[in-house]
Design a protein around this motif. Sequence first.
Motif, PDB file in Angstrom:
ATOM      1  N   ASN A  38       0.829  -1.205   0.000  1.00 35.87           N
ATOM      2  CA  ASN A  38       0.000   0.000   0.000  1.00 35.87           C
ATOM      3  C   ASN A  38       0.868   1.262   0.000  1.00 35.87           C
ATOM      4  O   ASN A  38       0.575   2.221  -0.718  1.00 35.87           O
ATOM      5  CB  ASN A  38      -0.937  -0.007   1.209  1.00 35.87           C
ATOM      6  CG  ASN A  38      -2.018   1.037   1.097  1.00 35.87           C
ATOM      7  OD1 ASN A  38      -2.798   1.025   0.155  1.00 35.87           O
ATOM      8  ND2 ASN A  38      -2.052   1.940   2.055  1.00 35.87           N
ATOM      9  N   GLU A  59      -4.253  -5.721  -4.034  1.00 29.81           N
ATOM     10  CA  GLU A  59      -5.687  -5.773  -3.748  1.00 29.81           C
ATOM     11  C   GLU A  59      -5.966  -5.255  -2.341  1.00 29.81           C
ATOM     12  O   GLU A  59      -5.236  -5.546  -1.393  1.00 29.81           O
ATOM     13  CB  GLU A  59      -6.134  -7.232  -3.872  1.00 29.81           C
ATOM     14  CG  GLU A  59      -7.614  -7.443  -3.821  1.00 29.81           C
ATOM     15  CD  GLU A  59      -7.966  -8.881  -4.084  1.00 29.81           C
ATOM     16  OE1 GLU A  59      -8.813  -9.137  -4.943  1.00 29.81           O
ATOM     17  OE2 GLU A  59      -7.380  -9.766  -3.414  1.00 29.81           O
ATOM     18  N   LYS A  60      -7.040  -4.477  -2.242  1.00 31.99           N
ATOM     19  CA  LYS A  60      -7.500  -3.971  -0.947  1.00 31.99           C
ATOM     20  C   LYS A  60      -9.022  -4.021  -0.947  1.00 31.99           C
ATOM     21  O   LYS A  60      -9.660  -3.463  -1.846  1.00 31.99           O
ATOM     22  CB  LYS A  60      -7.006  -2.540  -0.729  1.00 31.99           C
ATOM     23  CG  LYS A  60      -7.387  -1.952   0.612  1.00 31.99           C
ATOM     24  CD  LYS A  60      -6.806  -0.559   0.756  1.00 31.99           C
ATOM     25  CE  LYS A  60      -7.087   0.009   2.127  1.00 31.99           C
ATOM     26  NZ  LYS A  60      -6.468   1.344   2.275  1.00 31.99           N
ATOM     27  N   ASP A  61      -9.575  -4.687   0.034  1.00 34.97           N
ATOM     28  CA  ASP A  61     -11.030  -4.828   0.156  1.00 34.97           C
ATOM     29  C   ASP A  61     -11.670  -5.367  -1.120  1.00 34.97           C
ATOM     30  O   ASP A  61     -12.708  -4.891  -1.569  1.00 34.97           O
ATOM     31  CB  ASP A  61     -11.669  -3.489   0.544  1.00 34.97           C
ATOM     32  CG  ASP A  61     -11.151  -2.948   1.859  1.00 34.97           C
ATOM     33  OD1 ASP A  61     -10.864  -3.769   2.756  1.00 34.97           O
ATOM     34  OD2 ASP A  61     -11.020  -1.710   1.992  1.00 34.97           O
ATOM     35  N   GLY A  62     -11.003  -6.343  -1.745  1.00 33.80           N
ATOM     36  CA  GLY A  62     -11.544  -6.987  -2.938  1.00 33.80           C
ATOM     37  C   GLY A  62     -11.400  -6.184  -4.218  1.00 33.80           C
ATOM     38  O   GLY A  62     -11.868  -6.605  -5.273  1.00 33.80           O
ATOM     39  N   GLN A  63     -10.749  -5.044  -4.155  1.00 31.13           N
ATOM     40  CA  GLN A  63     -10.558  -4.183  -5.326  1.00 31.13           C
ATOM     41  C   GLN A  63      -9.070  -4.043  -5.641  1.00 31.13           C
ATOM     42  O   GLN A  63      -8.239  -3.971  -4.737  1.00 31.13           O
ATOM     43  CB  GLN A  63     -11.133  -2.780  -5.073  1.00 31.13           C
ATOM     44  CG  GLN A  63     -12.618  -2.750  -4.806  1.00 31.13           C
ATOM     45  CD  GLN A  63     -13.414  -3.126  -6.036  1.00 31.13           C
ATOM     46  OE1 GLN A  63     -13.101  -2.703  -7.135  1.00 31.13           O
ATOM     47  NE2 GLN A  63     -14.444  -3.942  -5.843  1.00 31.13           N
TER      48      GLN A  63
END
Length: 155
Positions: A5, A107-111
């Motif tokens: 991130n 990927e973060k929170d499925g996105q």
Amino acid sequence: MKTANDMIQEKGSDILCVPVGTTVLDALKKMNARKVGAILVTRDDKPVGIWTERDLMRNSLEGIFDPKTARIEEYMTRDLIFAPHTDSVYNLMDKFLGLRVRHLLIEKDGQSIGMVSSGDVMKAAIHAKDTELKQLNAMVSWDYYENWRWRPESK
């Protein structure tokens, strides 16, 4: 230690993409203009594949391959590999080495929030080691040793 991130925040989350139906030549022109080694292939703004410099090398050996007419979806890698945004630099390095890939979608929170390359991760690792070395040198410098004197206890 930096995370995926952190690297995306510094680098930016803009991923070079082309839609399904794009010719390989058009994808190559975009990649060359941005000086990148991979391009994401999308359908309805969702990632469905990736095409890289390695794919070009492999595809070029095929006798029927013509970048002017070949559609990117015919030659892209369909199995996208994602890494969580919380992965550290060393976790990402393990994935690059273990999976033998050069690009990972983050990927973060499925996105999907961005993509990092092995070069991005290597740069972050070198920067971390350089910072660590400077901190160690500041703690134990030549001044420390030159000014150190044994002083016997006075009675």
